[in-house]
Enzyme design. Structure first.
Site, PDB file in Angstrom:
ATOM      1  N   HIS A  18      -0.927 -13.576   3.468  1.00  0.00           N
ATOM      2  CA  HIS A  18       0.475 -13.233   3.757  1.00  0.00           C
ATOM      3  C   HIS A  18       1.218 -14.459   4.274  1.00  0.00           C
ATOM      4  O   HIS A  18       2.354 -14.727   3.869  1.00  0.00           O
ATOM      5  CB  HIS A  18       0.558 -12.151   4.849  1.00  0.00           C
ATOM      6  CG  HIS A  18      -0.006 -10.814   4.472  1.00  0.00           C
ATOM      7  ND1 HIS A  18      -0.905 -10.137   5.269  1.00  0.00           N
ATOM      8  CD2 HIS A  18       0.211 -10.020   3.398  1.00  0.00           C
ATOM      9  CE1 HIS A  18      -1.203  -8.977   4.707  1.00  0.00           C
ATOM     10  NE2 HIS A  18      -0.543  -8.886   3.562  1.00  0.00           N
ATOM     11  N   LYS A  42       0.244   6.791   6.810  1.00  0.00           N
ATOM     12  CA  LYS A  42      -0.946   5.961   6.989  1.00  0.00           C
ATOM     13  C   LYS A  42      -1.332   5.940   8.456  1.00  0.00           C
ATOM     14  O   LYS A  42      -0.487   6.105   9.335  1.00  0.00           O
ATOM     15  CB  LYS A  42      -0.657   4.518   6.543  1.00  0.00           C
ATOM     16  CG  LYS A  42      -0.726   4.327   5.035  1.00  0.00           C
ATOM     17  CD  LYS A  42      -0.738   2.846   4.711  1.00  0.00           C
ATOM     18  CE  LYS A  42      -0.796   2.596   3.213  1.00  0.00           C
ATOM     19  NZ  LYS A  42      -0.729   1.171   2.887  1.00  0.00           N
ATOM     20  N   ARG A  91      -1.932 -11.096  -6.421  1.00  0.00           N
ATOM     21  CA  ARG A  91      -3.258 -11.711  -6.338  1.00  0.00           C
ATOM     22  C   ARG A  91      -3.972 -11.623  -7.681  1.00  0.00           C
ATOM     23  O   ARG A  91      -4.059 -12.581  -8.410  1.00  0.00           O
ATOM     24  CB  ARG A  91      -4.099 -11.015  -5.249  1.00  0.00           C
ATOM     25  CG  ARG A  91      -3.606 -11.263  -3.830  1.00  0.00           C
ATOM     26  CD  ARG A  91      -4.230 -10.319  -2.854  1.00  0.00           C
ATOM     27  NE  ARG A  91      -3.951  -8.923  -3.227  1.00  0.00           N
ATOM     28  CZ  ARG A  91      -4.246  -7.872  -2.506  1.00  0.00           C
ATOM     29  NH1 ARG A  91      -4.878  -8.013  -1.377  1.00  0.00           N
ATOM     30  NH2 ARG A  91      -3.942  -6.651  -2.903  1.00  0.00           N
ATOM     31  N   SER A 129      -5.979  -7.169   3.751  1.00  0.00           N
ATOM     32  CA  SER A 129      -6.136  -6.699   5.136  1.00  0.00           C
ATOM     33  C   SER A 129      -7.328  -5.746   5.240  1.00  0.00           C
ATOM     34  O   SER A 129      -8.073  -5.780   6.233  1.00  0.00           O
ATOM     35  CB  SER A 129      -4.869  -5.975   5.600  1.00  0.00           C
ATOM     36  OG  SER A 129      -3.768  -6.834   5.559  1.00  0.00           O
TER      37      SER A 129
END
Ligand code: PNS
Length: 166
Positions: A18, A42, A91, A129
């Protein structure tokens, strides 16, 4: 015209991947706003306040970064900040489908806001993460994946001793 880019995400926690995107965004845009989503669906490891603090510490060397949180739609938040750009890192191929869908959907919601993708630097192409949390949970080394202050918080959360400190 001042170009403002919003970099939205969960950042639970912020990783070196990040931060690589944030540093590069600072060179491309006049202002970059890192926006932490308050997502009631979440259950994050860190509170929004903790995540904001972690990002602020990690970006204090950058002059044109702000850190904020938001609820609801990202495009609405972008509008409220007069931002015309949503920034996302890409990514691997598996990111692409989800990200493209999100970009198309955001475009239907707000035609004047453009999504800009930055290809993640090669060394962070594998990093997420979730992976960092999994490694920290079992006491593995994460110092090459997140800033040191974040690594210490992760080991604390999982009651682990940082490797090498035994
Ligand atoms: O770091 P993440 O979890 O991949 O970030 C996802 C995020 C926060 C960018 C995305 O879930 C989002 O924008 N949520 C806000 C709700 C929204 O605007 N949804 C419409 C996009 S399809």
């Amino acid at each position: 015209m001042v170009t403002i880019a919003i970099y939205p995400g969960s950042f639970d926690p912020v990783t070196l991947g990040h931060l690589d995107i944030i540093e590069r965004a600072c060179k491309l845009f006049d202002r970059a706003i890192v926006a932490v989503l308050c997502n009631p669906q979440k259950t994050p490891l860190f509170t929004v306040e903790e995540r904001i603090e972690q990002i602020k510490i990690s970006t204090q060397h950058l002059k044109n970064v702000e850190v904020d949180s938001f609820n609801g739609l990202t495009v609405e938040y972008a509008r409220s900040q007069n931002a015309k750009v949503l920034l996302r890192g890409l990514r691997v191929l598996s990111d692409f489908e989800k990200e493209l869908q999100m970009a198309h959907m955001n475009k239907t919601l707000s035609n004047e806001i453009e999504t800009v993708f930055l290809a993640t630097s090669t060394e962070y192409g594998f990093l997420s993460s979730s992976v960092v949390k999994e490694i920290a949970k079992f006491g593995g080394s994460i110092e090459h994946l997140v800033p040191q202050h974040v690594a210490l918080k992760l080991y604390q959360c999982y009651a682990q001793t940082p490797p090498g400190n035994t």
